[in-house]
Design a protein around this motif. Structure first.
Motif, short mmCIF file in Angstrom:
data_model
loop_
_atom_site.label_atom_id
_atom_site.label_comp_id
_atom_site.label_asym_id
_atom_site.label_seq_id
_atom_site.Cartn_x
_atom_site.Cartn_y
_atom_site.Cartn_z
N LYS A 60 0.83 -1.20 0.00
CA LYS A 60 0.00 0.00 0.00
C LYS A 60 0.87 1.25 0.00
N VAL B 73 0.70 5.04 1.53
CA VAL B 73 0.01 5.91 2.48
C VAL B 73 0.56 7.33 2.34
N GLN C 262 0.55 11.27 3.85
CA GLN C 262 0.31 12.11 5.02
C GLN C 262 0.54 13.57 4.64
N LEU D 270 -4.29 11.70 6.94
CA LEU D 270 -3.82 10.48 6.30
C LEU D 270 -4.77 10.01 5.21
N GLU E 123 -5.00 6.72 2.06
CA GLU E 123 -4.42 5.48 1.54
C GLU E 123 -4.72 5.35 0.06
N ALA F 72 -5.88 9.26 -2.90
CA ALA F 72 -5.03 9.13 -1.71
C ALA F 72 -4.73 10.49 -1.10
N ALA G 140 -6.40 12.34 2.37
CA ALA G 140 -5.55 12.89 3.42
C ALA G 140 -5.97 14.32 3.76
N GLU H 35 -8.05 -2.69 1.97
CA GLU H 35 -7.39 -1.56 2.59
C GLU H 35 -6.80 -1.93 3.96
N VAL I 220 -5.84 2.83 7.43
CA VAL I 220 -6.13 4.20 7.00
C VAL I 220 -7.31 4.21 6.03
N GLY I 221 -7.22 3.41 4.98
CA GLY I 221 -8.30 3.36 4.01
C GLY I 221 -9.58 2.76 4.56
N LEU J 163 -0.62 6.27 12.26
CA LEU J 163 0.20 5.15 11.80
C LEU J 163 1.06 4.59 12.93
#
Length: 372
Positions: free
Chosen positions: A31, A33, A35, A44, A46, A102, A106, A293, A296-297, A352
């Motif tokens: 994945k 991620v 930020q 955040l 994903e 993504a 965030a 996911e 986060v997702g 995270l």
């Protein structure tokens, strides 16, 4: 507020058990991620792109390139952190919805944290319990398939999706339906069939699934509409819906009765909400779909799943079902069997951790102008 920096991290998480779809078998999942940092707060998002270009042309590698080279510089040069401002600024970039989503997610998380609200409320939803569904991949045998579906049913999941493909379709659907006659069932083909398979796919109707998901190619709405006219079962669209215009066209053609809304596939939360609202106004059932996911997702999806037209169980089940460790400190857990609930904390309500393996990481800071 302006974005001070964008941090990108490629991570790998181990699955609790192998998963197989029509293309490949997985034991880990990679994945990306994202930020975004601003004035001491972080948001955040994903990226749901996969390692391979089978489900979609995007991969985690292409998404990394597009984010680093084009999207992040646009956000770093923007006058504010608003996700709608960012989406408007990168409209000239064609495609790459999963990369855009993504970063946009965030920014939504950052916006909700700045407002002190859970992300579900920032999107227009409520902190309500959400019914959850389970996905079961292509198993080595019918007995193993039935065992996996039975385990999901016994754990309280409100609906099960099984993956199908040519050669693994009629018998699995028949046997699952016979073993679990009351369990809502979706047969998901991931566009595995062509127009010449119309009669064959139609035979699944007699087993009474809740829906047959994405039987044909993403652009073949004509054959999909033909199938829907033949069936009592609902056709569900997934890969065909990359945004509001696609679901509007599908509705005009009467090509489906259900839409699987995936945040990454439609380019972000704002477009996902627009698709949801159109379906609400036009009597099309919806649920939030997922692509394995991590935390986060999964928490982002849970926020979206609180909107009023998410009338079918969504793919927002507990992280522990899918991952040994999903890399967040407060992941999705069952509030009671078959139901989950968003956190009361601002944003997605999580940060995270070191529970996933970092493959690559970079930090981008403001520069004079975005790349074009």
């Amino acid at each position: 507020m302006r974005v001070d920096q964008v941090r990108m991290r490629m991570v790998r998480a181990r699955l609790t058990r192998p998963f197989e779809n029509r293309w490949q078998r997985f034991e880990t999942w990679t994945k990306l991620v994202v930020q975004v940092d601003s004035d001491g707060l972080s948001g955040l998002g994903e990226c749901t792109a996969m390692e391979t270009p089978f489900y979609n042309y995007e991969t985690v590698e292409t998404a990394w390139h597009i984010l680093e080279r084009y999207l992040a510089p646009i956000v770093l040069a923007a006058p504010d952190t608003d996700p709608l401002t960012a989406a408007s600024a990168w409209r000239h970039i064609n495609g790459h919805e999963e990369a855009k989503a993504a970063l946009e997610c965030a920014l939504w998380d950052l916006r909700a944290r700045a407002a002190g609200l859970p992300l579900c409320q920032e999107l227009g939803g409520r902190r309500v319990s959400v019914p959850v569904a389970a996905t079961v991949g292509i198993e080595p045998s019918i007995d193993e398939l039935l065992a996996a579906v039975g385990a999901a049913r016994d754990a309280g999941f409100r609906r099960v999706r099984i993956k199908i493909r040519p050669g693994w379709d009629v018998v699995p659907v028949r046997e699952v339906r016979a073993a679990f006659p009351e369990l809502p069932l979706i047969a998901d083909a991931n566009a595995a069939y062509g127009s010449g398979d119309l009669d064959h796919v139609s035979t699944l109707d007699k087993f009474g699934p809740l829906a047959i998901e994405q039987p044909f190619g993403s652009t073949d709405l004509e054959t999909t509409a033909d199938l829907q006219r033949r069936l009592a079962t609902s056709v569900c669209l997934d890969e065909s819906v990359k945004g509001l215009a696609d679901v509007e066209r599908a509705h005009r053609m009467r090509a489906c009765r259900v839409v699987n809304i995936k945040v990454g596939r439609v380019g972000g939360l704002a477009e996902a909400v627009r698709v949801h609202d159109f379906c609400l106004d036009n009597g099309i059932a919806t649920f939030v779909g997922a692509k394995y996911e991590i935390g986060v997702g999964r928490l982002t999806n849970l926020a979206l799943a609180t909107l009023p037209n998410m009338t079918l169980p969504s793919d927002v089940g507990p992280s522990s079902r899918y991952y040994v460790d999903d890399g967040v400190d407060h992941g999705v857990t069952l509030a009671r069997p078959g139901w989950v609930e968003p956190s009361a904390a601002p944003g997605i309500g999580a940060c995270l951790t070191d529970g996933v393996t970092t493959i690559r990481e970079t930090v981008l800071r403001a520069r004079t102008a975005p790349c074009r």
